[in-house]
Design a protein around this motif. Structure first.
Motif, PDB file in Angstrom:
ATOM      1  N   LYS A 102       7.048  54.526 -14.262  1.00 18.56           N
ATOM      2  CA  LYS A 102       7.901  53.718 -15.143  1.00 18.56           C
ATOM      3  C   LYS A 102       9.270  53.476 -14.507  1.00 18.56           C
ATOM      4  CE  LYS A 102       9.829  53.562 -19.775  1.00 18.56           C
ATOM      5  NZ  LYS A 102      10.035  54.255 -21.044  1.00 18.56           N
ATOM      6  N   ALA A 103       9.823  54.483 -13.879  1.00 24.33           N
ATOM      7  CA  ALA A 103      11.172  54.372 -13.299  1.00 24.33           C
ATOM      8  C   ALA A 103      11.254  53.338 -12.187  1.00 24.33           C
ATOM      9  CB  ALA A 103      11.632  55.736 -12.783  1.00 24.33           C
ATOM     10  N   ILE A 104      10.165  53.155 -11.444  1.00 24.22           N
ATOM     11  CA  ILE A 104      10.210  52.221 -10.307  1.00 24.22           C
ATOM     12  C   ILE A 104       9.493  50.906 -10.581  1.00 24.22           C
ATOM     13  CG2 ILE A 104      10.483  54.057  -8.611  1.00 24.22           C
ATOM     14  CD1 ILE A 104       7.453  53.617  -7.925  1.00 24.22           C
ATOM     15  N   ALA A 105       8.957  50.742 -11.767  1.00 24.17           N
ATOM     16  CA  ALA A 105       8.136  49.571 -12.089  1.00 24.17           C
ATOM     17  C   ALA A 105       8.836  48.252 -11.794  1.00 24.17           C
ATOM     18  CB  ALA A 105       7.690  49.618 -13.544  1.00 24.17           C
ATOM     19  N   ASP A 106      10.117  48.171 -12.047  1.00 17.45           N
ATOM     20  CA  ASP A 106      10.832  46.904 -11.871  1.00 17.45           C
ATOM     21  C   ASP A 106      11.602  46.821 -10.557  1.00 17.45           C
ATOM     22  OD1 ASP A 106       9.914  45.979 -14.347  1.00 17.45           O
ATOM     23  OD2 ASP A 106      11.596  46.892 -15.412  1.00 17.45           O
ATOM     24  N   LEU A 107      11.458  47.816  -9.695  1.00 18.81           N
ATOM     25  CA  LEU A 107      12.147  47.800  -8.404  1.00 18.81           C
ATOM     26  C   LEU A 107      11.269  47.125  -7.364  1.00 18.81           C
ATOM     27  CD1 LEU A 107      13.510  51.472  -8.277  1.00 18.81           C
ATOM     28  CD2 LEU A 107      14.703  49.400  -9.066  1.00 18.81           C
ATOM     29  N   SER A 108      11.868  46.329  -6.512  1.00 21.67           N
ATOM     30  CA  SER A 108      11.100  45.689  -5.439  1.00 21.67           C
ATOM     31  C   SER A 108      10.891  46.686  -4.304  1.00 21.67           C
ATOM     32  CB  SER A 108      11.839  44.458  -4.913  1.00 21.67           C
ATOM     33  OG  SER A 108      12.923  44.849  -4.099  1.00 21.67           O
ATOM     34  N   LEU A 109       9.923  46.407  -3.457  1.00 20.10           N
ATOM     35  CA  LEU A 109       9.694  47.258  -2.292  1.00 20.10           C
ATOM     36  C   LEU A 109      10.892  47.243  -1.354  1.00 20.10           C
ATOM     37  CD1 LEU A 109       5.956  46.505  -1.444  1.00 20.10           C
ATOM     38  CD2 LEU A 109       6.894  48.543  -2.547  1.00 20.10           C
ATOM     39  N   GLU A 110      11.714  46.211  -1.432  1.00 18.86           N
ATOM     40  CA  GLU A 110      12.915  46.112  -0.596  1.00 18.86           C
ATOM     41  C   GLU A 110      14.105  46.863  -1.176  1.00 18.86           C
ATOM     42  OE1 GLU A 110      10.975  43.367  -1.415  1.00 18.86           O
ATOM     43  OE2 GLU A 110       9.980  43.441   0.531  1.00 18.86           O
ATOM     44  N   HIS A 111      13.975  47.344  -2.406  1.00 22.14           N
ATOM     45  CA  HIS A 111      15.051  48.128  -3.033  1.00 22.14           C
ATOM     46  C   HIS A 111      15.411  49.292  -2.114  1.00 22.14           C
ATOM     47  CE1 HIS A 111      17.297  50.233  -6.169  1.00 22.14           C
ATOM     48  NE2 HIS A 111      16.664  51.324  -5.776  1.00 22.14           N
ATOM     49  N   THR A 112      16.694  49.527  -1.913  1.00 26.04           N
ATOM     50  CA  THR A 112      17.107  50.605  -1.015  1.00 26.04           C
ATOM     51  C   THR A 112      17.886  51.681  -1.743  1.00 26.04           C
ATOM     52  OG1 THR A 112      19.142  49.469  -0.354  1.00 26.04           O
ATOM     53  CG2 THR A 112      17.175  49.129   1.031  1.00 26.04           C
ATOM     54  N   THR A 113      17.861  52.836  -1.137  1.00 24.62           N
ATOM     55  CA  THR A 113      18.615  53.997  -1.586  1.00 24.62           C
ATOM     56  C   THR A 113      19.045  54.750  -0.335  1.00 24.62           C
ATOM     57  OG1 THR A 113      18.578  55.912  -3.080  1.00 24.62           O
ATOM     58  CG2 THR A 113      16.559  55.478  -1.820  1.00 24.62           C
ATOM     59  N   ILE A 114      19.795  55.796  -0.510  1.00 29.94           N
ATOM     60  CA  ILE A 114      20.292  56.577   0.623  1.00 29.94           C
ATOM     61  C   ILE A 114      19.416  57.812   0.816  1.00 29.94           C
ATOM     62  CG2 ILE A 114      22.284  57.850   1.532  1.00 29.94           C
ATOM     63  CD1 ILE A 114      22.742  54.829   1.265  1.00 29.94           C
ATOM     64  N   ILE A 165       9.474  54.924   0.763  1.00 27.33           N
ATOM     65  CA  ILE A 165       9.178  56.034  -0.148  1.00 27.33           C
ATOM     66  C   ILE A 165       7.694  56.046  -0.501  1.00 27.33           C
ATOM     67  CG2 ILE A 165       9.596  56.981  -2.455  1.00 27.33           C
ATOM     68  CD1 ILE A 165      12.532  56.024  -2.150  1.00 27.33           C
ATOM     69  N   TYR A 166       7.136  54.886  -0.812  1.00 27.17           N
ATOM     70  CA  TYR A 166       5.693  54.823  -1.075  1.00 27.17           C
ATOM     71  C   TYR A 166       4.905  55.378   0.108  1.00 27.17           C
ATOM     72  CZ  TYR A 166       4.848  52.194  -5.419  1.00 27.17           C
ATOM     73  OH  TYR A 166       4.710  51.807  -6.727  1.00 27.17           O
ATOM     74  N   LEU A 167       5.223  54.914   1.303  1.00 24.50           N
ATOM     75  CA  LEU A 167       4.489  55.359   2.486  1.00 24.50           C
ATOM     76  C   LEU A 167       4.686  56.854   2.733  1.00 24.50           C
ATOM     77  CD1 LEU A 167       5.185  52.279   4.754  1.00 24.50           C
ATOM     78  CD2 LEU A 167       2.983  52.937   3.740  1.00 24.50           C
ATOM     79  N   HIS A 168       5.895  57.337   2.522  1.00 28.65           N
ATOM     80  CA  HIS A 168       6.156  58.768   2.681  1.00 28.65           C
ATOM     81  C   HIS A 168       5.349  59.588   1.680  1.00 28.65           C
ATOM     82  CE1 HIS A 168       8.179  62.513   3.444  1.00 28.65           C
ATOM     83  NE2 HIS A 168       8.481  62.596   2.158  1.00 28.65           N
ATOM     84  N   MET A 169       5.271  59.110   0.441  1.00 23.53           N
ATOM     85  CA  MET A 169       4.523  59.834  -0.584  1.00 23.53           C
ATOM     86  C   MET A 169       3.021  59.823  -0.284  1.00 23.53           C
ATOM     87  SD  MET A 169       6.552  61.259  -2.676  1.00 23.53           S
ATOM     88  CE  MET A 169       5.440  61.638  -4.023  1.00 23.53           C
ATOM     89  N   ILE A 170       2.505  58.720   0.226  1.00 24.97           N
ATOM     90  CA  ILE A 170       1.093  58.669   0.623  1.00 24.97           C
ATOM     91  C   ILE A 170       0.851  59.690   1.730  1.00 24.97           C
ATOM     92  CG2 ILE A 170      -0.659  57.218   1.730  1.00 24.97           C
ATOM     93  CD1 ILE A 170       0.756  54.832   0.154  1.00 24.97           C
ATOM     94  N   GLU A 171       1.766  59.754   2.689  1.00 24.93           N
ATOM     95  CA  GLU A 171       1.687  60.749   3.768  1.00 24.93           C
ATOM     96  C   GLU A 171       1.746  62.172   3.204  1.00 24.93           C
ATOM     97  OE1 GLU A 171       4.433  61.934   7.624  1.00 24.93           O
ATOM     98  OE2 GLU A 171       5.387  61.175   5.804  1.00 24.93           O
ATOM     99  N   GLU A 172       2.665  62.406   2.274  1.00 23.63           N
ATOM    100  CA  GLU A 172       2.844  63.732   1.668  1.00 23.63           C
ATOM    101  C   GLU A 172       1.565  64.186   0.953  1.00 23.63           C
ATOM    102  OE1 GLU A 172       5.638  66.949   0.405  1.00 23.63           O
ATOM    103  OE2 GLU A 172       5.975  65.303   1.803  1.00 23.63           O
ATOM    104  N   TYR A 173       0.973  63.292   0.178  1.00 21.42           N
ATOM    105  CA  TYR A 173      -0.278  63.644  -0.499  1.00 21.42           C
ATOM    106  C   TYR A 173      -1.396  63.878   0.506  1.00 21.42           C
ATOM    107  CZ  TYR A 173       1.201  63.157  -5.336  1.00 21.42           C
ATOM    108  OH  TYR A 173       1.805  63.353  -6.556  1.00 21.42           O
ATOM    109  N   GLY A 174      -1.442  63.087   1.571  1.00 20.47           N
ATOM    110  CA  GLY A 174      -2.459  63.287   2.595  1.00 20.47           C
ATOM    111  C   GLY A 174      -2.364  64.656   3.230  1.00 20.47           C
ATOM    112  N   ARG A 175      -1.146  65.063   3.564  1.00 22.98           N
ATOM    113  CA  ARG A 175      -0.931  66.386   4.175  1.00 22.98           C
ATOM    114  C   ARG A 175      -1.361  67.487   3.213  1.00 22.98           C
ATOM    115  NH1 ARG A 175       3.704  65.441   5.995  1.00 22.98           N
ATOM    116  NH2 ARG A 175       4.876  65.793   4.105  1.00 22.98           N
ATOM    117  N   HIS A 176      -0.956  67.361   1.964  1.00 20.19           N
ATOM    118  CA  HIS A 176      -1.268  68.419   1.002  1.00 20.19           C
ATOM    119  C   HIS A 176      -2.719  68.386   0.538  1.00 20.19           C
ATOM    120  CE1 HIS A 176       2.626  70.051   1.226  1.00 20.19           C
ATOM    121  NE2 HIS A 176       3.236  69.030   0.650  1.00 20.19           N
TER     122      HIS A 176
END
Length: 174
Positions: free
Chosen positions: A120-132, A145-156
């Motif tokens: 829900k928190a990211i539903a309206d954010l574009s993939l280009e949305h940036t953070t620090i 972040i999406y790609l990092h999370m996919i990697e994180e789940y893969g490792r675990h």
């Protein structure tokens, strides 16, 4: 009555679609694989440690991924001012170290709740949305972040495979 982790209904894998939908499908697959590795186990089994000196357990992985989801999607990408649930500056590994078998049902439910809140928190954010980035101070995108999370789940998922096999011999993801 002893609580056991519920069965998991797996989502169909999206093989064709727009980038956001495919990324979310892969993220959902990683989430479901972790939950699938836990299905049918009691709190005590979920809290069982792998091998000394590791504090890793399936319950620890659920708690860890609750923290990781919250940190990357809600705190970083969406900018919500939140603390972590299981860990803090004085107890950085509380997600793994402080598992309690009797709290497995609540931890499992918290993981599912956090996933819904993150989506829900990211539903309206574009993939280009940036953070620090929290450690480097550099810009990073929601796409990263999406790609990092996919990697994180893969490792675990690999960790979860070994933990589950050690508990009851169950292997694979059929």
């Amino acid at each position: 009555m002893t609580w056991t982790a519920p069965e998991v209904t797996r989502s169909p894998q999206l093989l064709v679609g727009d980038e956001r939908a495919v990324l979310h499908s892969l993220l959902t697959r990683g989430r479901e694989i972790l939950l699938w590795k836990c299905r049918g186990l009691t709190g005590a089994q979920l809290a069982a440690r792998s091998v000394e000196p590791s504090s890793m357990s399936l319950l620890g992985l659920i708690r860890h991924m609750t923290e990781v989801e919250r940190g990357w999607f809600r705190m970083r990408a969406a900018g919500e001012e939140l603390g972590y649930i299981y860990s803090d500056e004085s107890n950085r590994d509380g997600d793994f170290d402080d598992t309690v078998a009797e709290q497995a049902e609540a931890d499992h439910a918290r993981f599912l709740e956090e996933i819904a809140l993150c989506d829900k928190a990211i539903a309206d954010l574009s993939l280009e949305h940036t953070t620090i980035h929290p450690r480097t101070g550099t810009d990073l995108s929601l796409r990263w972040i999406y790609l990092h999370m996919i990697e994180e789940y893969g490792r675990h998922a690999g960790h979860a495979d070994l933990l589950r096999e050690r508990i009851d011999g169950v292997t694979g993801y059929q």
